[in-house]
Enzyme design. Structure first.
Site, PDB file in Angstrom:
ATOM      1  N   LYS A 191      53.981  30.682  36.550  1.00  0.00           N
ATOM      2  CA  LYS A 191      54.704  30.685  37.826  1.00  0.00           C
ATOM      3  C   LYS A 191      56.186  30.746  37.467  1.00  0.00           C
ATOM      4  CE  LYS A 191      54.972  30.331  42.332  1.00  0.00           C
ATOM      5  NZ  LYS A 191      54.504  31.371  43.263  1.00  0.00           N
ATOM      6  N   ASP A 223      49.610  32.713  41.666  1.00  0.00           N
ATOM      7  CA  ASP A 223      49.104  32.968  43.028  1.00  0.00           C
ATOM      8  C   ASP A 223      48.535  34.376  43.141  1.00  0.00           C
ATOM      9  OD1 ASP A 223      51.725  33.786  42.637  1.00  0.00           O
ATOM     10  OD2 ASP A 223      52.482  33.066  44.566  1.00  0.00           O
ATOM     11  N   ASP A 247      42.652  24.697  35.326  1.00  0.00           N
ATOM     12  CA  ASP A 247      41.648  23.855  35.972  1.00  0.00           C
ATOM     13  C   ASP A 247      41.249  24.477  37.310  1.00  0.00           C
ATOM     14  OD1 ASP A 247      40.008  21.694  36.463  1.00  0.00           O
ATOM     15  OD2 ASP A 247      41.616  20.410  37.213  1.00  0.00           O
ATOM     16  N   ASP A 251      37.572  27.031  38.255  1.00  0.00           N
ATOM     17  CA  ASP A 251      36.588  26.702  39.299  1.00  0.00           C
ATOM     18  C   ASP A 251      36.454  27.869  40.279  1.00  0.00           C
ATOM     19  OD1 ASP A 251      36.129  24.163  38.268  1.00  0.00           O
ATOM     20  OD2 ASP A 251      36.269  23.177  40.220  1.00  0.00           O
TER      21      ASP A 251
HETATM   22  C1  IPM Z   1      37.534  20.132  34.054  1.00  0.00           C
HETATM   23  C2  IPM Z   1      37.523  18.883  34.893  1.00  0.00           C
HETATM   24  C3  IPM Z   1      38.453  17.893  34.223  1.00  0.00           C
HETATM   25  C4  IPM Z   1      39.821  18.531  34.148  1.00  0.00           C
HETATM   26  C5  IPM Z   1      38.494  16.524  34.885  1.00  0.00           C
HETATM   27  C6  IPM Z   1      37.127  15.881  34.938  1.00  0.00           C
HETATM   28  C7  IPM Z   1      39.478  15.614  34.200  1.00  0.00           C
HETATM   29  O1  IPM Z   1      37.891  19.171  36.188  1.00  0.00           O
HETATM   30  O2  IPM Z   1      37.112  20.057  32.884  1.00  0.00           O
HETATM   31  O3  IPM Z   1      37.942  21.175  34.547  1.00  0.00           O
HETATM   32  O4  IPM Z   1      40.545  18.561  35.132  1.00  0.00           O
HETATM   33  O5  IPM Z   1      40.165  19.033  33.111  1.00  0.00           O
HETATM   34 MG    MG Z   2      38.098  21.271  36.565  1.00  0.00          MG
END
Ligand code: IPM
Ligand code: MG
Length: 364
Positions: A191, A223, A247, A251
């Protein structure tokens, strides 16, 4: 060959999915003549309940003595109080930090037979195959000061986003090394239009790129990257990214593969290169899924594929890793599905049955 492995099953579905990965590892051992010396330790919520800390000393010592770590998951509603003094997640964060596991590899691959199980259009996700390299021991999750306090005008809290040149350089190198073994396209995510640490990140990435003239480097704002991952995910090959952005985007990206239950990860203490075995921690990217715990429901494939990554990066057993990956594909091709990837006309199986099927394909 003989390898020692620390098994930290953790909370929720952690014990169930690690059991299946071990089943598959033992099958690999029998077939290829390796011995895996398994040692078990507590981490996360179960460790808090048992010892008052999320990472007991003897667990940490055992991890240091082993060649690699297999971890299930940590956390759950029982330990979720924001005022709690100790949190299950601390165990994982401390392990990563103290063992120098700075390079988090998160491959995102869409299995062709699961294209129908995702929420996205098949033409968008068909052929998706990229890998995130997330910085794991620096940035916002570890910077100091980090605290909450009271002032006369109410409470305040601070977290610190800091990176050193060295921390950035080594993770960028991991990105380039991996890109070299793939399609030679590295996207560095930042960023830089707002954050000073991102401007340093961008400069260092550009400097390191001089050592990798064969790899194309592109800088992308986080973004825009979040958008592009959904709009045109086949665009990507390797992405290198700081701790917090990684992180979040990993996801997001996991949804391309239909379920978090499919995605493995490796956290390495060095730059992966052919012929070099690196200490690492291997875990599925999904969490402890407390609502599914103890029901023989959870998809063990992410953990089983994490074990394959362990064979590849920590033990140098490439053929064996490929055998596991092929076994997973075969079982999917035959139509077996856990609940999270279930579709019409397929055969629904539980955690254990899925592990048995995959171990059976590995043979041994
Ligand atoms: C991940 C999880 C962890 C992180 C948490 C559980 C601390 O979300 O491995 O992505 O944020 O790294
Ligand atoms: Mg995570």
């Amino acid at each position: 060959m003989l390898f020692s492995l620390a098994v930290l099953a953790g909370d929720g579905v952690g014990p169930e999915v690690t059991n299946e990965a071990i089943k598959v590892l033992l099958a690999v051992g029998r077939r290829f003549g390796h011995t895996f010396n398994l040692r078990y330790g507590l981490v996360g919520g179960v460790a808090i309940d048992g010892t008052g800390t999320a990472l007991p000393q003897d667990t940490f010592k055992m991890c240091q003595e082993c060649d690699a770590i297999l971890l299930g998951a940590v956390g759950g509603p029982k330990w979720d109080d924001p005022k709690a003094k100790v949190r299950p997640e601390d165990g994982l964060l401390t392990l990563r930090k103290k063992l120098g596991l700075f390079a988090n590899l998160r491959p995102v691959k869409v299995f062709p037979m699961l294209v129908d199980s995702t929420n996205l259009k098949p033409q968008v996700i068909d052929g998706v195959d990229f890998i995130f390299v997330r910085e794991l021991t620096g940035g916002l999750y570890f910077g100091r000061p980090k605290k909450q306090w009271r002032t006369s005008r109410g409470r305040r809290a601070i977290d610190t986003l800091a990176y050193s040149e060295q921390e950035i350089e080594r993770i960028i190198r991991v990105g380039f090394e991996l890109a070299r073994t793939r399609r030679k396209k590295l996207v560095s995510v930042d960023k830089a239009n707002v954050l000073e640490s991102s401007r340093l990140w961008r400069q260092v990435a550009t400097e390191v790129s001089e050592d990798y003239p064969d790899v194309e480097l592109e800088h992308m704002l986080v973004d825009a990257c979040a958008m592009r991952l959904i709009q045109n995910p086949t665009y990507f090959d390797v992405l290198v990214i700081c701790n917090m952005f990684g992180d979040i985007l990993t996801d997001e990206a996991s949804m391309l593969a239909g379920s978090m239950g499919m995605l493995p990860s490796a956290s390495l203490a060095g730059v992966p290169q052919e012929g070099v075995n690196i200490f690492g921690l291997y875990e599925p990217i999904h969490g402890s899924a407390p609502r599914r715990a103890g029901l023989n429901m959870a998809n063990p494939m992410a953990t089983i594929l994490s074990a394959a990554m362990m064979l590849r990066y920590s033990f140098g057993l490439i053929k064996e890793a490929q055998t596991i990956e092929a076994a997973v594909e075969e079982v999917l091709n035959e139509g077996y599905r856990t609940y999270d990837i279930m579709n019409e006309g397929k055969v629904k199986v539980g955690t254990k049955e899925m592990g048995d099927l995959i171990a059976g394909k590995v043979g041994g």
